[in-house]
Scaffold this motif. Sequence first.
Motif, PDB file in Angstrom:
ATOM      1  N   CYS A 543       0.819  -1.217   0.000  1.00 32.04           N
ATOM      2  CA  CYS A 543       0.000   0.000   0.000  1.00 32.04           C
ATOM      3  C   CYS A 543       0.852   1.267   0.000  1.00 32.04           C
ATOM      4  N   ARG A 544       2.137   1.137   0.293  1.00 34.05           N
ATOM      5  CA  ARG A 544       3.004   2.316   0.261  1.00 34.05           C
ATOM      6  C   ARG A 544       3.110   2.929  -1.121  1.00 34.05           C
ATOM      7  N   VAL A 545       2.931   2.115  -2.165  1.00 30.41           N
ATOM      8  CA  VAL A 545       3.254   2.595  -3.519  1.00 30.41           C
ATOM      9  C   VAL A 545       2.040   2.639  -4.445  1.00 30.41           C
ATOM     10  N   PHE A 546       0.828   2.715  -3.854  1.00 35.24           N
ATOM     11  CA  PHE A 546      -0.366   2.879  -4.683  1.00 35.24           C
ATOM     12  C   PHE A 546      -0.300   4.213  -5.430  1.00 35.24           C
ATOM     13  N   SER A 547      -1.109   4.298  -6.469  1.00 33.67           N
ATOM     14  CA  SER A 547      -1.343   5.566  -7.194  1.00 33.67           C
ATOM     15  C   SER A 547      -0.080   6.145  -7.799  1.00 33.67           C
ATOM     16  N   ARG A 548       0.807   5.307  -8.256  1.00 35.34           N
ATOM     17  CA  ARG A 548       2.022   5.809  -8.891  1.00 35.34           C
ATOM     18  C   ARG A 548       2.172   5.253 -10.299  1.00 35.34           C
ATOM     19  N   THR A 549       1.140   4.606 -10.817  1.00 32.57           N
ATOM     20  CA  THR A 549       1.156   3.948 -12.130  1.00 32.57           C
ATOM     21  C   THR A 549       2.104   2.750 -12.187  1.00 32.57           C
ATOM     22  N   LEU A 550       2.498   2.235 -11.015  1.00 39.81           N
ATOM     23  CA  LEU A 550       3.310   1.020 -11.024  1.00 39.81           C
ATOM     24  C   LEU A 550       2.484  -0.159 -11.551  1.00 39.81           C
ATOM     25  N   GLU A 551       1.168  -0.150 -11.259  1.00 42.56           N
ATOM     26  CA  GLU A 551       0.300  -1.226 -11.750  1.00 42.56           C
ATOM     27  C   GLU A 551       0.262  -1.224 -13.283  1.00 42.56           C
ATOM     28  N   HIS A 552       0.339  -0.033 -13.895  1.00 42.71           N
ATOM     29  CA  HIS A 552       0.369   0.059 -15.361  1.00 42.71           C
ATOM     30  C   HIS A 552       1.661  -0.572 -15.895  1.00 42.71           C
ATOM     31  N   PHE A 553       2.747  -0.226 -15.217  1.00 45.42           N
ATOM     32  CA  PHE A 553       4.064  -0.750 -15.577  1.00 45.42           C
ATOM     33  C   PHE A 553       4.059  -2.279 -15.536  1.00 45.42           C
ATOM     34  N   VAL A 554       3.473  -2.831 -14.472  1.00 47.10           N
ATOM     35  CA  VAL A 554       3.445  -4.284 -14.296  1.00 47.10           C
ATOM     36  C   VAL A 554       2.653  -4.945 -15.419  1.00 47.10           C
ATOM     37  N   ILE A 555       1.465  -4.394 -15.710  1.00 48.39           N
ATOM     38  CA  ILE A 555       0.616  -5.018 -16.734  1.00 48.39           C
ATOM     39  C   ILE A 555       1.257  -4.885 -18.120  1.00 48.39           C
ATOM     40  N   ASN A 556       1.893  -3.744 -18.393  1.00 55.26           N
ATOM     41  CA  ASN A 556       2.583  -3.599 -19.686  1.00 55.26           C
ATOM     42  C   ASN A 556       3.610  -4.717 -19.879  1.00 55.26           C
ATOM     43  N   LEU A 557       4.386  -4.980 -18.817  1.00 55.57           N
ATOM     44  CA  LEU A 557       5.413  -6.019 -18.938  1.00 55.57           C
ATOM     45  C   LEU A 557       4.795  -7.410 -19.036  1.00 55.57           C
ATOM     46  N   LEU A 558       3.699  -7.627 -18.310  1.00 62.80           N
ATOM     47  CA  LEU A 558       3.041  -8.934 -18.370  1.00 62.80           C
ATOM     48  C   LEU A 558       2.458  -9.189 -19.759  1.00 62.80           C
ATOM     49  N   VAL A 559       1.882  -8.142 -20.346  1.00 68.88           N
ATOM     50  CA  VAL A 559       1.320  -8.257 -21.696  1.00 68.88           C
ATOM     51  C   VAL A 559       2.436  -8.617 -22.681  1.00 68.88           C
ATOM     52  N   GLN A 560       3.553  -7.914 -22.545  1.00 68.59           N
ATOM     53  CA  GLN A 560       4.694  -8.161 -23.420  1.00 68.59           C
ATOM     54  C   GLN A 560       5.198  -9.598 -23.240  1.00 68.59           C
ATOM     55  N   HIS A 561       5.241 -10.025 -21.994  1.00 74.42           N
ATOM     56  CA  HIS A 561       5.679 -11.381 -21.670  1.00 74.42           C
ATOM     57  C   HIS A 561       4.738 -12.414 -22.303  1.00 74.42           C
ATOM     58  N   ALA A 562       3.421 -12.186 -22.143  1.00 72.94           N
ATOM     59  CA  ALA A 562       2.440 -13.122 -22.684  1.00 72.94           C
ATOM     60  C   ALA A 562       2.567 -13.189 -24.207  1.00 72.94           C
ATOM     61  N   ALA A 563       2.719 -12.020 -24.853  1.00 74.55           N
ATOM     62  CA  ALA A 563       2.836 -11.979 -26.318  1.00 74.55           C
ATOM     63  C   ALA A 563       4.081 -12.748 -26.765  1.00 74.55           C
ATOM     64  N   ASN A 564       5.187 -12.543 -26.047  1.00 79.65           N
ATOM     65  CA  ASN A 564       6.423 -13.252 -26.385  1.00 79.65           C
ATOM     66  C   ASN A 564       6.276 -14.762 -26.258  1.00 79.65           C
ATOM     67  N   GLN A 565       5.392 -15.176 -25.362  1.00 77.99           N
ATOM     68  CA  GLN A 565       5.151 -16.606 -25.165  1.00 77.99           C
ATOM     69  C   GLN A 565       4.139 -17.158 -26.169  1.00 77.99           C
ATOM     70  N   GLY A 566       3.644 -16.276 -27.049  1.00 79.53           N
ATOM     71  CA  GLY A 566       2.662 -16.713 -28.038  1.00 79.53           C
ATOM     72  C   GLY A 566       1.250 -16.813 -27.476  1.00 79.53           C
ATOM     73  N   LEU A 567       1.015 -16.165 -26.350  1.00 76.97           N
ATOM     74  CA  LEU A 567      -0.330 -16.192 -25.763  1.00 76.97           C
ATOM     75  C   LEU A 567      -1.124 -14.984 -26.276  1.00 76.97           C
ATOM     76  N   THR A 568      -2.445 -15.077 -26.228  1.00 75.85           N
ATOM     77  CA  THR A 568      -3.259 -13.991 -26.784  1.00 75.85           C
ATOM     78  C   THR A 568      -3.921 -13.131 -25.720  1.00 75.85           C
ATOM     79  N   HIS A 569      -4.052 -13.661 -24.478  1.00 74.69           N
ATOM     80  CA  HIS A 569      -4.779 -12.902 -23.457  1.00 74.69           C
ATOM     81  C   HIS A 569      -4.138 -13.015 -22.074  1.00 74.69           C
ATOM     82  N   LEU A 570      -4.449 -12.002 -21.250  1.00 75.24           N
ATOM     83  CA  LEU A 570      -4.212 -12.093 -19.812  1.00 75.24           C
ATOM     84  C   LEU A 570      -5.581 -12.262 -19.168  1.00 75.24           C
TER      85      LEU A 570
END
Lengths: 635, 75
Positions: A543-570
């Motif tokens: 909870c110390r780091v809410f509201s800093r767009t870190l969640e956006h950063f995480v999802i961007n990397l997860l999406v990239q990771h999923a795409a690299n693995q040939g997956l279509t969705h999170l």
Amino acid sequence: MPTTFQEYFKEAGGLKNGPATDRARAVALLGTAFTNLRLDLTEFAKAAKLIDQLAALPDELPGIRRVKVLLAGERNTSHMGLAIRTALTAVGTLVELREAPLGAWRQTLLEALERKSPWAPDIIMLDPWGPDIPGPPLSASAGETSAFAIRTAAGLRAYQDVALTIGARLFLHTACGLPHGLTGPLERTLPAAPARFRETLNAALADSLPSHVSLVDTAAAAESCGLRQWYDERYRFHGKFPFGPTCLDAYARAVLATYRAVCGPIPKVLVLDLDNTLWGGVVGDDGLEGIKLGPETAEGDAHHAFCRYVLDLRERGVLLAVCSKNEVSLAREVFEHHPHMPIKWPQFAAVRCNWQDKAANLRELAQELNVGLDSLVFVDDNPVERVLVRAALPSVTVVELPPDPSRYIRALDDLKLFVATRLTGEDLERSALYERRREFEHQKQEATDVGAFLTGLGMKASFAPARLEDLPRLAQLEAKTNQFNLTTRRFSETELRGLLDDEASWVFAGHLSDDLGHHGLVTSVVARVDSDTLQIVSWLMSCRVFSRTLEHFVINLLVQHAANQGLTHLSATHFPTAKNALLSTTLSELGFERQETIDGATTWRLAVTSPSRRTYVSVNPADQAQCGTLATSRR
Amino acid sequence: MNPDITTLVASALDISPDTLSPDSGPANVPEWDSLAHVTVITAAEKAYGVELTVKEMLSVQSIAKLRQVVEAKRG
């Protein structure tokens, strides 16, 4: 509110045949009785009988956790069973207990291994020590004694492995000291003397603990009772009991400490009153020189010792806050100018010195520190304030302080609230991290443009497959995160370790730093590949780091990771609780689309082709290589 | 003697005093098992301020005997 055990017991007993909410209340009442009183053997027996009746009905009780405990001991454990059942009601846990027959704990554990019974324990409590613990000959050297202790500890490994194999945690009891002096000073100087050997043995146990094993420190409980009191030999000879019935409460508290440390919930903030709590007298009336604090008076010495105890807790990661009816300038002066005040003003993570009611102040403190009310422990010498806070905020833990300040430490310590089995780097740093957060909130209030403010923070993060050394902190995040916690399904360290080795699963750890300093490991994701989808099984963020767009950063990397693995969705499944509702909004903001809701759990989906999310967090250059190879390397 | 010893035993065993007589003991009261025996003894020790020997602990096979042992100790 009941005050005697009989009153608690009567009220709880009256609820035992009612609907589930009544029976949950009965468990809570027994828990409060145990917390606020010191029970004797008769009372433990009554409480345990009622607990058995409550546990016999199989239905879910709201807010109550059910746990199966197998109690295995070398000697008569029947009184320990009463204590275990009763103690765990203090953390809303209803125990179903079975005991290994006297003298047969080894067979019982091996039978559990062969799964001869469908009854599988969640926790095995093991007290393997008889009245005589075999040790090396008296002439043995320190090295030989130590080697003997290591071999004794290793002899228990097979039984520790039983717990691991059947997926149970093992609560291993330490070996207690001895009540007799024998040759006096020689017993201290001979490395192989039984009293010293037992200390060496406990150290050997502690040094070789696998992650699914925790110690129940019966040796510390015995010492705090006094060894003569602990070993009432009459009960050793009369009923083969390892310790006498008058020490049952101390044993129960040792069990509670380990259980809470492993399974939670662990509060985070100690909220302190000032006048007559941290010092004797009223600073507004008596003045800086008039208050009692320090070695000049017995009362002042007691308050000083309490302040030191509080500081020791802070050093172990507990946040301190003030809630006092006082002029802030007067209160602050004590921390800045009193020669015997060990706590410094900036060491408080948050302060409320004013004249409004304490319940309102506590609500504000929880909000400011971004924690739930159940993370607060309130300490106030004034019984009226305690009653008011209890009535207004039942989820806040209110400590029953005795009138005598020399008993304050004991009153707080006996509750076993701020317990732990590990100390992580984040614990040691936590208070400093909150100071940074306070600075962050301050700057945010001054900034007019949020984007410019977040850019100005210079946030850098890494988000990469977890390493073995991340496991303790990851398990701690799982146990402690209530708000940014997708499922509140809490993985243990053992389970996380298993997931690291699982081909179809991914465990990610995210570290954040900014111009104000390092925040440490603050977010984690456990994900599983299911055909064309990367399923998020757990997502946590401090909870110390809410509201800093870190969640956006995480999802961007997860999406990239999923795409690299040939997956279509999170995909992500959100199990709403009283505290994690914010995730529904967050998932929607991140671009996830709501799918079906089954049994209260809502599934969300995101295509990897969705546009990336705006984030003010950049990849930490030091970790760039790691992030870049996210898709190909596992650890 | 205060409290009444039958009431004390009933309370320690968590049963009604009406079900007990001076002859009641581990042999004829189902709730009076070996752990309950310790409960009865510690409750009596606490209430009457006495300490039983291991031999006396074993000898207490009825409420009447418990009363006798406690009264002898209190003089």
